[in-house]
Design a protein around this motif. Structure first.
Motif, PDB file in Angstrom:
ATOM      1  N   SER A 207      12.444 -12.972 -17.838  1.00 43.63           N
ATOM      2  CA  SER A 207      11.692 -12.187 -16.848  1.00 43.63           C
ATOM      3  C   SER A 207      10.651 -13.014 -16.106  1.00 43.63           C
ATOM      4  O   SER A 207      10.129 -12.568 -15.079  1.00 43.63           O
ATOM      5  CB  SER A 207      10.999 -11.010 -17.538  1.00 43.63           C
ATOM      6  N   THR A 208      10.321 -14.220 -16.613  1.00 41.39           N
ATOM      7  CA  THR A 208       9.327 -15.064 -15.950  1.00 41.39           C
ATOM      8  C   THR A 208       9.952 -16.119 -15.048  1.00 41.39           C
ATOM      9  O   THR A 208       9.237 -16.847 -14.357  1.00 41.39           O
ATOM     10  CB  THR A 208       8.437 -15.781 -16.981  1.00 41.39           C
ATOM     11  N   ILE A 209      11.267 -16.229 -15.038  1.00 44.48           N
ATOM     12  CA  ILE A 209      11.941 -17.290 -14.291  1.00 44.48           C
ATOM     13  C   ILE A 209      12.177 -16.845 -12.849  1.00 44.48           C
ATOM     14  O   ILE A 209      12.816 -15.824 -12.602  1.00 44.48           O
ATOM     15  CB  ILE A 209      13.282 -17.657 -14.944  1.00 44.48           C
TER      16      ILE A 209
ATOM     17  N   GLY B 132      -0.800 -16.942 -15.223  1.00 40.51           N
ATOM     18  CA  GLY B 132       0.462 -16.941 -15.956  1.00 40.51           C
ATOM     19  C   GLY B 132       0.246 -17.234 -17.432  1.00 40.51           C
ATOM     20  O   GLY B 132      -0.781 -17.747 -17.857  1.00 40.51           O
ATOM     21  N   GLN B 133       1.224 -16.929 -18.244  1.00 43.30           N
ATOM     22  CA  GLN B 133       1.103 -17.067 -19.680  1.00 43.30           C
ATOM     23  C   GLN B 133       1.427 -18.481 -20.127  1.00 43.30           C
ATOM     24  O   GLN B 133       2.254 -19.165 -19.552  1.00 43.30           O
ATOM     25  CB  GLN B 133       2.051 -16.089 -20.381  1.00 43.30           C
ATOM     26  N   ALA B 134       0.731 -18.941 -21.156  1.00 38.72           N
ATOM     27  CA  ALA B 134       1.033 -20.239 -21.741  1.00 38.72           C
ATOM     28  C   ALA B 134       2.373 -20.165 -22.458  1.00 38.72           C
ATOM     29  O   ALA B 134       2.804 -19.099 -22.899  1.00 38.72           O
ATOM     30  CB  ALA B 134      -0.068 -20.624 -22.734  1.00 38.72           C
ATOM     31  N   PRO B 135       3.063 -21.303 -22.587  1.00 37.39           N
ATOM     32  CA  PRO B 135       4.353 -21.284 -23.272  1.00 37.39           C
ATOM     33  C   PRO B 135       4.212 -20.900 -24.729  1.00 37.39           C
ATOM     34  O   PRO B 135       3.241 -21.241 -25.387  1.00 37.39           O
ATOM     35  CB  PRO B 135       4.848 -22.728 -23.117  1.00 37.39           C
TER      36      PRO B 135
ATOM     37  N   SER C  75       8.050 -25.787 -15.059  1.00 36.08           N
ATOM     38  CA  SER C  75       9.511 -25.848 -15.095  1.00 36.08           C
ATOM     39  C   SER C  75       9.947 -26.332 -16.468  1.00 36.08           C
ATOM     40  O   SER C  75       9.232 -27.085 -17.127  1.00 36.08           O
ATOM     41  CB  SER C  75      10.042 -26.792 -14.015  1.00 36.08           C
ATOM     42  N   HIS C  76      11.119 -25.901 -16.880  1.00 35.50           N
ATOM     43  CA  HIS C  76      11.682 -26.290 -18.173  1.00 35.50           C
ATOM     44  C   HIS C  76      13.107 -26.772 -17.939  1.00 35.50           C
ATOM     45  O   HIS C  76      13.787 -26.320 -17.021  1.00 35.50           O
ATOM     46  CB  HIS C  76      11.700 -25.107 -19.144  1.00 35.50           C
ATOM     47  N   ILE C  77      13.565 -27.683 -18.787  1.00 35.54           N
ATOM     48  CA  ILE C  77      14.918 -28.205 -18.660  1.00 35.54           C
ATOM     49  C   ILE C  77      15.702 -27.906 -19.928  1.00 35.54           C
ATOM     50  O   ILE C  77      15.179 -28.036 -21.043  1.00 35.54           O
ATOM     51  CB  ILE C  77      14.893 -29.719 -18.358  1.00 35.54           C
ATOM     52  N   VAL C  78      16.941 -27.468 -19.767  1.00 33.01           N
ATOM     53  CA  VAL C  78      17.783 -27.063 -20.892  1.00 33.01           C
ATOM     54  C   VAL C  78      19.168 -27.667 -20.683  1.00 33.01           C
ATOM     55  O   VAL C  78      19.694 -27.672 -19.562  1.00 33.01           O
ATOM     56  CB  VAL C  78      17.899 -25.520 -20.966  1.00 33.01           C
ATOM     57  N   ARG C  79      19.756 -28.158 -21.746  1.00 32.82           N
ATOM     58  CA  ARG C  79      21.133 -28.656 -21.652  1.00 32.82           C
ATOM     59  C   ARG C  79      22.080 -27.456 -21.681  1.00 32.82           C
ATOM     60  O   ARG C  79      22.276 -26.823 -22.719  1.00 32.82           O
ATOM     61  CB  ARG C  79      21.438 -29.619 -22.798  1.00 32.82           C
ATOM     62  N   ALA C  80      22.623 -27.131 -20.534  1.00 32.76           N
ATOM     63  CA  ALA C  80      23.503 -25.965 -20.408  1.00 32.76           C
ATOM     64  C   ALA C  80      24.207 -26.059 -19.064  1.00 32.76           C
ATOM     65  O   ALA C  80      23.858 -26.877 -18.210  1.00 32.76           O
ATOM     66  CB  ALA C  80      22.700 -24.665 -20.506  1.00 32.76           C
ATOM     67  N   THR C  81      25.206 -25.208 -18.868  1.00 31.81           N
ATOM     68  CA  THR C  81      25.872 -25.105 -17.578  1.00 31.81           C
ATOM     69  C   THR C  81      25.474 -23.790 -16.918  1.00 31.81           C
ATOM     70  O   THR C  81      25.035 -22.845 -17.589  1.00 31.81           O
ATOM     71  CB  THR C  81      27.396 -25.152 -17.732  1.00 31.81           C
ATOM     72  N   MET C  82      25.656 -23.722 -15.621  1.00 29.39           N
ATOM     73  CA  MET C  82      25.335 -22.492 -14.911  1.00 29.39           C
ATOM     74  C   MET C  82      26.236 -21.352 -15.374  1.00 29.39           C
ATOM     75  O   MET C  82      25.787 -20.205 -15.516  1.00 29.39           O
ATOM     76  CB  MET C  82      25.485 -22.716 -13.408  1.00 29.39           C
TER      77      MET C  82
ATOM     78  N   LEU D  70      17.461 -26.460 -14.708  1.00 27.88           N
ATOM     79  CA  LEU D  70      16.012 -26.378 -14.622  1.00 27.88           C
ATOM     80  C   LEU D  70      15.616 -24.919 -14.444  1.00 27.88           C
ATOM     81  O   LEU D  70      16.113 -24.237 -13.544  1.00 27.88           O
ATOM     82  CB  LEU D  70      15.496 -27.207 -13.451  1.00 27.88           C
ATOM     83  N   LEU D  71      14.720 -24.454 -15.295  1.00 27.64           N
ATOM     84  CA  LEU D  71      14.213 -23.084 -15.246  1.00 27.64           C
ATOM     85  C   LEU D  71      12.825 -23.130 -14.613  1.00 27.64           C
ATOM     86  O   LEU D  71      11.886 -23.691 -15.193  1.00 27.64           O
ATOM     87  CB  LEU D  71      14.116 -22.489 -16.660  1.00 27.64           C
ATOM     88  N   HIS D  72      12.683 -22.554 -13.437  1.00 25.10           N
ATOM     89  CA  HIS D  72      11.416 -22.634 -12.705  1.00 25.10           C
ATOM     90  C   HIS D  72      10.652 -21.312 -12.842  1.00 25.10           C
ATOM     91  O   HIS D  72      11.118 -20.274 -12.381  1.00 25.10           O
ATOM     92  CB  HIS D  72      11.667 -22.927 -11.236  1.00 25.10           C
ATOM     93  N   THR D  73       9.476 -21.361 -13.442  1.00 29.37           N
ATOM     94  CA  THR D  73       8.577 -20.219 -13.511  1.00 29.37           C
ATOM     95  C   THR D  73       7.414 -20.482 -12.553  1.00 29.37           C
ATOM     96  O   THR D  73       7.302 -21.574 -12.004  1.00 29.37           O
ATOM     97  CB  THR D  73       8.047 -20.003 -14.943  1.00 29.37           C
TER      98      THR D  73
END
Length: 262
Positions: free
Chosen positions: A155-157, A122-125, A175-182, A168-171
């Motif tokens: 496309s990587t999630i 996989g690709q580095a961030p 995983s990455h965390i973002v302040r947002a709503t669904m 939480l965005l899981h690749t």
């Protein structure tokens, strides 16, 4: 994969050791009861992965992880009873963030992600050039990272889950965390590629291996990496229609409740 365990609760260490004994390809090389002992053992034993509690005497797991983030040879998975450290955990680029009591399937998924990261799969961030807005519409989401912001191509999630005021965005590798709503993400994900399976989860169509029935009316999406994501009953009919060709899908929407992660 050589693993170090660090937790000030003896029963937590016993549980992790027991779960890991049932998983292939892992070896527990050491155990620590506080952060300073964990740091010393990591230096001496050079494990591939450290499973760290966050609240420990002498040095917290978070503080230790920040120091380890400068050493790419040691990956970190947090194992904690507290969910409010998630943002800090992913800012130090932890592999995963597991809440106690840890389930074996969730632990196995986290270990697989750690293996892929260590193998360079996989690709580095890709870091942001500046520190502006957290999201953009051109096929990516900007997420916090220890060095600022990181670009996460949609496309990587593989799947997205809600976590209180965050998502939480899981690749495959992190995983990455973002302040947002669904709901706010729904318009940015585009049509088709990501499917909403509950109020608290999206999955990528191509990441799905199968859909299993659960109980009389429920169903669970199983991703290719083994992650199980529960289908909310109000979404069941739409999900069954989309994935009909995969088999094992209940077309009945069930009752009035709604569930997120299995």
């Amino acid at each position: 994969m050589k693993i170090l365990l660090a937790d000030d609760e003896p029963l937590a260490l016993v549980r992790l050791r027991t779960l890991l004994a049932d998983l292939p390809g892992v070896e527990v090389v050491g155990e620590a009861r506080d952060g300073e002992e964990a740091a010393d053992l990591i230096e001496a034993l050079r494990p591939d992965l450290a499973l760290l509690d966050i609240r420990m005497p002498k040095q917290s797991g978070m503080s230790l992880a920040r120091a380890l983030s400068r050493d790419p040879e040691v990956e970190v998975i947090f194992v904690t009873a507290f969910d409010h450290f998630a943002l800090q955990a992913f800012e130090v680029d932890a592999v995963d963030y597991l809440l106690k009591p840890v389930e074996i399937d969730r632990l196995a998924t986290a270990l697989d992600r750690a293996r892929r990261r260590r193998s360079g799969d996989g690709q580095a961030p890709q870091l942001a050039v500046d520190g502006e807005a957290a999201t953009e519409a051109s096929g990516c989401i900007w997420a916090p990272h220890r060095d600022g912001l990181v670009r996460v191509p949609i496309s990587t999630i593989d799947w997205i889950e809600a976590s209180r005021d965050y998502v939480l965005l899981h690749t495959p590798t992190r995983s990455h965390i973002v302040r947002a709503t669904m709901d706010s993400l729904a318009g940015q994900l585009g049509e088709g590629a990501m499917v909403r399976v509950s109020r608290s989860a999206f999955v990528r169509q191509t990441a799905v291996a199968q859909i299993n029935r659960q109980g009389r009316t429920g169903s669970v999406v199983i991703l290719k990496d083994g992650t199980a994501v529960r289908v909310g009953v109000t979404y069941a009919r739409a999900v069954a229609t989309i994935f009909r060709g995969l088999g094992g899908v209940s077309g009945r929407p069930g009752g009035e409740g709604d569930e997120g992660r299995a």
